[in-house]
Design an enzyme around this catalytic site. Structure first.
Site, PDB file in Angstrom:
ATOM      1  N   ASP A 162       0.817  -1.206   0.000  1.00  0.00           N
ATOM      2  CA  ASP A 162       0.000   0.000   0.000  1.00  0.00           C
ATOM      3  C   ASP A 162       0.858   1.267   0.000  1.00  0.00           C
ATOM      4  O   ASP A 162       0.719   2.133   0.858  1.00  0.00           O
ATOM      5  CB  ASP A 162      -0.931  -0.017   1.215  1.00  0.00           C
ATOM      6  CG  ASP A 162      -1.951   1.103   1.173  1.00  0.00           C
ATOM      7  OD1 ASP A 162      -2.200   1.641   0.073  1.00  0.00           O
ATOM      8  OD2 ASP A 162      -2.494   1.453   2.241  1.00  0.00           O
ATOM      9  N   GLU A 413       3.325  -7.683   7.591  1.00  0.00           N
ATOM     10  CA  GLU A 413       1.991  -8.208   7.299  1.00  0.00           C
ATOM     11  C   GLU A 413       1.981  -9.371   6.308  1.00  0.00           C
ATOM     12  O   GLU A 413       1.135  -9.428   5.402  1.00  0.00           O
ATOM     13  CB  GLU A 413       1.070  -7.090   6.802  1.00  0.00           C
ATOM     14  CG  GLU A 413       0.810  -6.016   7.846  1.00  0.00           C
ATOM     15  CD  GLU A 413      -0.249  -5.015   7.423  1.00  0.00           C
ATOM     16  OE1 GLU A 413      -0.594  -4.977   6.214  1.00  0.00           O
ATOM     17  OE2 GLU A 413      -0.743  -4.277   8.286  1.00  0.00           O
ATOM     18  N   TYR A 468      -6.445  -2.243  13.218  1.00  0.00           N
ATOM     19  CA  TYR A 468      -7.253  -1.099  12.808  1.00  0.00           C
ATOM     20  C   TYR A 468      -8.696  -1.243  13.290  1.00  0.00           C
ATOM     21  O   TYR A 468      -9.644  -0.968  12.559  1.00  0.00           O
ATOM     22  CB  TYR A 468      -7.194  -0.932  11.296  1.00  0.00           C
ATOM     23  CG  TYR A 468      -5.835  -0.470  10.813  1.00  0.00           C
ATOM     24  CD1 TYR A 468      -5.517   0.880  10.778  1.00  0.00           C
ATOM     25  CD2 TYR A 468      -4.871  -1.387  10.417  1.00  0.00           C
ATOM     26  CE1 TYR A 468      -4.273   1.317  10.344  1.00  0.00           C
ATOM     27  CE2 TYR A 468      -3.619  -0.965   9.993  1.00  0.00           C
ATOM     28  CZ  TYR A 468      -3.332   0.386   9.956  1.00  0.00           C
ATOM     29  OH  TYR A 468      -2.094   0.816   9.536  1.00  0.00           O
ATOM     30  N   GLU A 503       1.261  -0.487  14.036  1.00  0.00           N
ATOM     31  CA  GLU A 503       0.366   0.325  13.209  1.00  0.00           C
ATOM     32  C   GLU A 503      -0.995   0.401  13.871  1.00  0.00           C
ATOM     33  O   GLU A 503      -1.562  -0.608  14.277  1.00  0.00           O
ATOM     34  CB  GLU A 503       0.190  -0.258  11.794  1.00  0.00           C
ATOM     35  CG  GLU A 503       1.397  -0.131  10.887  1.00  0.00           C
ATOM     36  CD  GLU A 503       1.112  -0.600   9.465  1.00  0.00           C
ATOM     37  OE1 GLU A 503      -0.083  -0.544   9.058  1.00  0.00           O
ATOM     38  OE2 GLU A 503       2.054  -1.017   8.771  1.00  0.00           O
TER      39      GLU A 503
END
Length: 591
Positions: A162, A413, A468, A503
């Site tokens: 990303d 990830e 998240y 994150e």
């Protein structure tokens, strides 16, 4: 590999500036021997910089394949009789280099240095043509991975990370000279013994010259000396390197010939400190350390991933302003200038390889190109793992002497909940520990492999989690997100390992406001961070929080990205959002 430097025995010449540049969409340049003369249909291009955003042509921005760079440099007259080396700090993602018409080096990997001894191909006082072909195509056997697909509009590069696939010669290029007998590598491991410090050194060199080692403190006083290719120096009443206190000693390594003449020398900064993991605590110099900071990117308007000293210093100033003590080099090794600066200023670094996108379940769903299996003979396989292993070798070799680097992250990830993932990563963890037993090793876990399902975290010394809740999961419902996040985090805490939240963040469009704190507003970003912080403060095993992201950055186009990734607490041009002020109040006691 030693970085070029100027000292009493070595000289260097920086080759940055405007080079000629040409696209090669048909891949004709090698067979056509473009290296043997002026590049056809060439334009000028800045080095260092990504090439993508400098021209106005959208074809250039999305281009993948071979691109050619060329310059002519005059070798200094005073270098006659010297060994002459051409050194690239990086070229993304692979490069082949010619000096005049002779191929001198090829390198795979976009973020680590490579060099070639070109002594036999140049003459002191005369010009030499340097030509480089850089290729940014990604495949399942590159790190990071990607694939080229046939579409109705032609071939397209797909990738599963990303951030934008910027490419080019991103960091400085050097020509430097040494004696024929020269130092080739220096490895340093520091320790503490009460109030004293120790420096174990291992030196490699060519020829038969004798090695001598001198250590000076920051005031220039000699505090230790040694001889031989390996040994240990002891410093009584040592000044430790510590977070917020980037104290450095100067280690001078000399090669001395039979007549007592110093034929080569190298100065290496040394910060004396220890790093240790004990249970769920992360210790620096035996003291518990709590990470505050960010995941970052090397990402700037116009120059992309090109290194820029002014922005580097400004970013570090913003880190100090906000109260951050650390950052992660997400998702690739950063410029050596960045690590040098962190060393001098006492900023702690989690150092990461470019292994991002090794997860078809995550990337395929977000960025397209679905239908692939992550680990298989046809996708990420044994050949991929060897490229990954080489990336780890080069990262550790380049950065092992930096006191700021306290933790290796070997992937971001990846798929980690399968038997294939376990088999893929086990030898990579073993390799990293062999290369550097002095630091803990980890990888960054994604929420597709939650507590109880991850099969790779067993190898990690530190648990690094990207989560998240409240953004990708239960967006807008922060009370529910808080409950789910705390429940999972309490599960991870039973592993008795330190946990760093590497994150957590929410996309935020600067200037968008909402009384009720709706997603994408600056108010929601603040409320989202506050929720996460309440959870962290309730879990003793959490030893760090690094917000995603320091600043907004460029990505591939997509409906989830409004002008790139907007999770920065600073805009791409480094203006603060409301979240920056909220973090400053949390991280700085004097704010």
């Amino acid at each position: 590999m030693l970085r070029p430097q100027d000292n009493a025995t070595r000289e260097r010449k920086r080759l940055d500036g405007l080079w000629t540049f040409a696209l090669d969409p048909d891949g004709a340049g090698r067979a056509g021997r473009w290296f043997a003369g002026r590049l056809p249909r060439a334009r000028e291009m800045a080095v260092p910089a990504s090439f993508n955003d400098i021209p106005t042509d959208p074809v250039v921005r999305e281009y993948f394949g071979d691109v050619w760079y060329q310059t002519t440099v005059r070798v200094p007259q005073g270098w006659a009789g010297r060994r002459i080396v051409l050194h690239f700090e990086s070229a993304t993602h692979r490069a082949t280099v010619w000096a005049r018409d002779v191929e001198v080096v090829s390198h795979e990997g976009g973020y680590t240095p490579f060099a070639a001894d070109i002594t036999d191909h140049v003459t002191a006082g005369e010009p030499v043509r340097i030509t480089v072909v850089v290729n940014n195509t990604l495949s399942f056997q590159s790190i990071p991975p990607g694939i080229v697909e046939d579409t109705p509009a032609g071939k397209r590069q797909r990738y599963w990370h990303d951030f934008f696939n910027y490419a080019g010669i991103h960091r400085p290029v050097w020509l430097y000279a040494t004696a024929s007998q020269h130092l080739t590598d220096i490895s340093i491991v520091t320790g503490l013994d009460g109030g004293a410090g120790t420096i174990q050194y291992q030196i490699e060199s060519s020829g038969e010259a004798v090695t001598r080692v001198l250590l000076h403190d920051a005031a220039g006083r000699q505090v230790a000396a040694g001889a031989g290719a390996s040994g240990t120096l002891r410093i009584d009443d040592v000044h430790r390197w510590a977070p917020g206190d980037g104290y450095l000693y100067d280690l001078e390594v000399q090669l001395v010939d039979d007549g007592g003449t110093v034929v080569d020398s190298y100065h290496h900064s040394v910060g004396v400190r220890t790093v240790e993991v004990t249970g769920s605590r992360f210790l620096i110099n035996g003291e518990p350390f709590y990470f505050t900071g960010f995941g970052k990117h090397e990402d700037l308007a116009v120059i992309g991933k090109g290194h820029n000293d002014a922005f580097m210093v400004h970013d570090f100033e913003l880190l100090e302003w906000i109260g951050a003590n650390s950052f992660r080099t997400s998702h690739y090794p950063y410029s050596e200038d960045v690590l040098d600066y962190a060393d001098r200023h006492g900023i702690v670094v989690i150092d990461e390889t470019a292994a991002v996108g090794l997860n078809m379940g995550l990337g395929g769903g977000i960025f397209g190109a679905q239908g692939y299996v992550t680990f298989s003979p046809e996708t990420i396989n044994d050949a991929s793992r060897e490229v990954h292993a080489q990336a780890i070798r080069e990262l550790v070799t380049r950065d092992r002497n930096h006191p700021s680097v306290v933790l290796w992250s070997i992937a971001n990830e990846p798929e980690s909940d399968s038997e294939a993932a376990e088999a893929y990563f086990r030898p990579l963890f073993e390799l990293t520990r062999r290369l550097d037993p002095s630091r803990p090793v980890g990888f960054v876990n994604v929420m597709l492999a939650p507590y109880g399902e991850c099969r790779v975290s067993q190898f990690a010394d530190v648990l690094m989690l990207n989560r998240y809740y409240g953004w990708y999961v239960d967006p807008g419902d922060l009370p529910l997100a808080e409950q789910k996040w705390e429940a999972e985090l309490r599960g991870w805490a039973t592993e008795n390992k330190p946990i760093i939240i590497t994150e957590y963040g929410a996309d935020t469009y600067p200037g968008l406001h909402s009384v009720a704190g709706q997603p994408w507003s600056e108010e929601y970003q603040v409320e989202y961070l506050d929720m996460n912080h309440r959870v962290f403060d309730r879990i003793d095993a959490v030893v760090g929080e690094q917000v995603w992201n320091f600043a907004d950055f460029a990505t591939i186009s997509g409906v989830m990205r409004v002008g790139g990734n907007r999770k920065g607490v600073f805009t791409r041009d480094r203006q603060p959002k409301a979240a920056a002020h909220a973090l400053r109040r949390r991280w700085r006691k004097d704010a």
